[in-house]
Enzyme design. Structure first.
Site, mmCIF file in Angstrom:
data_model
loop_
_atom_site.group_PDB
_atom_site.id
_atom_site.type_symbol
_atom_site.label_atom_id
_atom_site.label_comp_id
_atom_site.label_asym_id
_atom_site.label_seq_id
_atom_site.Cartn_x
_atom_site.Cartn_y
_atom_site.Cartn_z
ATOM 1 N N ASP A 67 0.812 -1.215 0.000
ATOM 2 C CA ASP A 67 0.000 0.000 0.000
ATOM 3 C C ASP A 67 0.844 1.263 0.000
ATOM 4 O OD1 ASP A 67 1.003 -0.399 2.533
ATOM 5 O OD2 ASP A 67 -0.935 -0.598 3.510
ATOM 6 N N ASN A 136 -7.161 -2.294 14.387
ATOM 7 C CA ASN A 136 -8.571 -2.617 14.108
ATOM 8 C C ASN A 136 -8.706 -3.834 13.185
ATOM 9 O OD1 ASN A 136 -7.755 -1.635 11.680
ATOM 10 N ND2 ASN A 136 -9.276 -0.001 11.531
ATOM 11 N N HIS A 138 -7.025 -4.288 10.305
ATOM 12 C CA HIS A 138 -6.784 -4.105 8.862
ATOM 13 C C HIS A 138 -5.486 -4.759 8.430
ATOM 14 C CE1 HIS A 138 -4.679 0.018 9.660
ATOM 15 N NE2 HIS A 138 -3.756 -0.812 9.229
ATOM 16 N N GLU A 143 -9.546 -1.695 5.478
ATOM 17 C CA GLU A 143 -10.210 -1.374 6.739
ATOM 18 C C GLU A 143 -11.476 -2.219 6.889
ATOM 19 O OE1 GLU A 143 -8.562 0.358 8.688
ATOM 20 O OE2 GLU A 143 -8.187 2.420 8.059
HETATM 21 C C1 GLP Z 1 -0.336 0.579 8.493
HETATM 22 C C2 GLP Z 1 -0.034 -0.275 7.263
HETATM 23 C C3 GLP Z 1 -0.246 -1.748 7.537
HETATM 24 C C4 GLP Z 1 0.412 -2.123 8.843
HETATM 25 C C5 GLP Z 1 -0.256 -1.384 9.947
HETATM 26 C C6 GLP Z 1 0.309 -1.710 11.302
HETATM 27 O O1 GLP Z 1 -1.619 1.075 8.528
HETATM 28 N N1 GLP Z 1 -0.798 0.098 6.144
HETATM 29 O O2 GLP Z 1 0.281 -2.494 6.487
HETATM 30 O O3 GLP Z 1 0.318 -3.490 9.059
HETATM 31 O O4 GLP Z 1 -0.115 0.003 9.745
HETATM 32 O O5 GLP Z 1 1.414 -0.919 11.590
HETATM 33 P P1 GLP Z 1 2.418 -1.195 12.780
HETATM 34 O O6 GLP Z 1 3.238 -2.365 12.390
HETATM 35 O O7 GLP Z 1 3.248 0.063 12.878
HETATM 36 O O8 GLP Z 1 1.619 -1.435 13.990
#
Ligand code: GLP
Length: 541
Positions: A67, A136, A138, A143
């Site tokens: 993404d 959440n 995702h 989402e």
């Molecule tokens: C972002 C990314 C996800 C990732 C998530 C969790 O929103 N788009 O791909 O898994 O955050 O991030 P973190 O690893 O910093 O908790």
């Protein structure tokens, strides 16, 4: 979904790096699906190190990232382009032209998404997809939504994701509100998926993922339809919290215990044993409900004094108004979580065995010296219950045939000689025979005889106290030698108020028992019961 639980973030990162390295070794021109966020940084550090050491070669590897924020300039230090360059691409020998991320600066996001999906397909699809997980649920930027059967698309971010990701930006308003992301359908086309989760902030979503069915309000649950997914997480993200309740004659103690056996929250209530059993249990249930609404607790364990009839699920306790009381059913009426019950001495033994002095041993025996002698037998880190659930009454082994009568109906029970009550009795008898002793003076000064009296008089050089203590230690040692001979545990742990005497009790006892089995004083003391009760909530205890 396979689950690998690691001790910490470093171990999780190493485990994941080994999988990626194997993928590259097996198929040097493989296609990797990559993720951003804080979670995979350790994985990328490991891969960079392995590449530096010549253990893996990225020269033929192709990558597609999940993404990118939209809109965002590629050189913005919060863009995922920037992130990937910094954490991986500039640190390994990958051809930068073989790395792909959705273009967050495009004027035509729809065509960008179509092309991105096509590029993945043209590259032969993703061999191994790395995923993080949002709080959440995702994955990528998919989402919670009603429609998750999507390929790469432009999406809006939820308020909670904007909130969670704002930690990387100067201010919350700077977080883009949209993103380009591979869809759930694109992700599910990958041949293998490694999902990473680390830290307490992921605990809730990981337990939802593992315990709930497939549902679009936790998008990661969609991964359950994929045949080859492994979740690698650390203990903080995985381990549940349990609520331990230790019912005592004067107070009821509550403790929330985390996956590391630490009490993270403590509370207590007066027992009010003059009230009817139902009122006592209702009080406990109310406190449990309140605590479980504030902590991610997955089960409640209760340690109660007395005899538990496990078939009828009732408790009978001499010092409380429990007479075949259906504690278990009453608690279940209002606590909407699994509830487990065991005897309080057993719980204390389990707590000490797992998190205290017995932590290094498989088998342990805990002896609680008090009004009587309570015992908890731990074999293979589990409470030994016996056929009917009432094993461990070591206070009632006979050490003197035709000895003192005991409330159990037999004579010569160990607790009539080696409990704290017995020590007090022995002290009182000695004072009657020796009214001019230092021991008598100590008692006159303190106006009380208790378990500490003998220790105090001994310290003052009282030979009468020496003799009482010597005899008491002999009684205590006889019983301990017996149980050591039967169980040969890894350790014998002494608990109860008298254990506060520490070395003054332990040194002569160890000498008298004269065994290679270590005898120790409880490290957790009052917390052992709470931790042990909480541990009942863990599987197989
Ligand atoms: C972002 C990314 C996800 C990732 C998530 C969790 O929103 N788009 O791909 O898994 O955050 O991030 P973190 O690893 O910093 O908790």
């Amino acid at each position: 979904m396979r689950v690998i639980v690691c001790n910490d973030y470093d171990e999780m990162s190493k485990r994941a790096a080994k999988i990626v390295a194997s993928q590259i070794t097996l198929k040097p021109n493989c296609v990797l699906g990559l993720a951003t966020g804080s979670t995979p940084i350790g994985l990328y550090d490991n891969l960079a190190e392995m590449n530096k050491l010549g253990e893996i070669d990225f020269s033929d590897v192709t990558t597609f990232n999940l993404d990118e924020y939209y809109p965002i300039n590629l050189d913005n230090d919060q863009s995922y382009h920037y992130f990937m360059n910094e954490h991986l691409f500039t640190r390994v020998n990958i051809d930068i032209n073989s790395t792909h991320l959705p273009n967050g600066q495009t004027d035509d996001p729809e065509t960008e998404c179509e092309n991105y999906e096509k590029m993945i397909n043209d590259a032969g699809g993703i061999d191994l997809q790395i995923l993080g997980i949002g709080q959440n649920g995702h994955i990528g930027f998919n989402e919670p939504d009603n429609n998750l059967n999507t390929v790469t698309h432009l999406t809006g971010l939820t308020q909670s994701t904007i909130e969670a990701n704002s930690r990387f930006f100067e201010k919350k308003e700077d977080v883009p509100t949209r993103a380009l992301t591979m869809g759930i359908a694109s992700i599910l086309k990958s041949r293998k998926i490694v999902l990473l989760a680390s830290g307490r902030t992921k605990y809730k979503v990981v337990s939802e993922l593992l315990n709930e069915g497939i549902n679009t309000s936790v998008p990661a649950t969609m991964l359950k339809v994929h045949p080859d997914v492994v979740l690698i997480c650390d203990k903080e993200a995985y381990a549940s919290m349990y609520l331990g309740v230790d019912i005592g004659g004067t107070s009821i103690k509550f403790g929330v215990v985390d996956g590391f056996n630490n009490i993270v929250y403590k509370d207590s209530l007066p027992t009010q044993k003059d009230k009817p059993a139902r009122a006592i249990i209702d009080n406990i249930a109310k406190a449990c409900k309140d605590i479980t609404s504030r902590f991610p607790v997955t089960a409640v364990g209760v340690g109660t004094p007395g005899i538990i009839d496990f078939a009828k699920k009732t408790v009978t306790a001499a010092n409380l108004p429990f007479d075949n009381t259906p504690i278990f059913d009453w608690l279940k009426e209002s606590i909407n979580l699994p509830v487990y019950i065991n005897n309080d001495a057993n719980c204390a033994a389990l707590g000490e065995a797992v998190a205290g002095e017995g932590a290094g041993e498989k088998d342990m025996l805990m002896i609680t010296l008090g009004t009587g002698i309570g015992g908890g037998i731990i074999i293979d880190k589990k409470i030994y219950m016996g056929a009917k659930g009432d094993a461990g009454e070591i206070g009632h082994m006979c050490i003197e045939t035709n000895g003192k009568p005991c409330s159990c109906g037999n004579r010569g029970c160990w607790e009539k000689y080696a409990s704290v009550s017995a020590l007090i009795e022995q002290t009182e008898e000695a004072v009657l025979k020796n009214p001019n002793s230092i021991l008598a003076n100590v008692i006159a000064k303190n106006h009380v005889v208790d378990g500490k009296t003998v220790f105090e008089a001994k310290q003052k050089g009282c030979t009468v106290a020496d003799a009482v203590f010597e005899q008491y230690i002999e009684y205590l040692a006889v019983g301990i030698r017996n149980i050591i001979n039967i169980f040969r545990p890894g350790a014998v742990v002494i608990a109860g108020g008298i254990s506060e005497a520490g070395q003054a009790l332990l040194d002569p006892l160890v000498k008298k028992v004269d065994s290679s089995v270590p005898i120790k004083i409880s490290r957790l003391q009052n917390d052992a019961g709470i931790i042990g009760a909480a541990l009942l909530g863990e599987k197989n205890r």
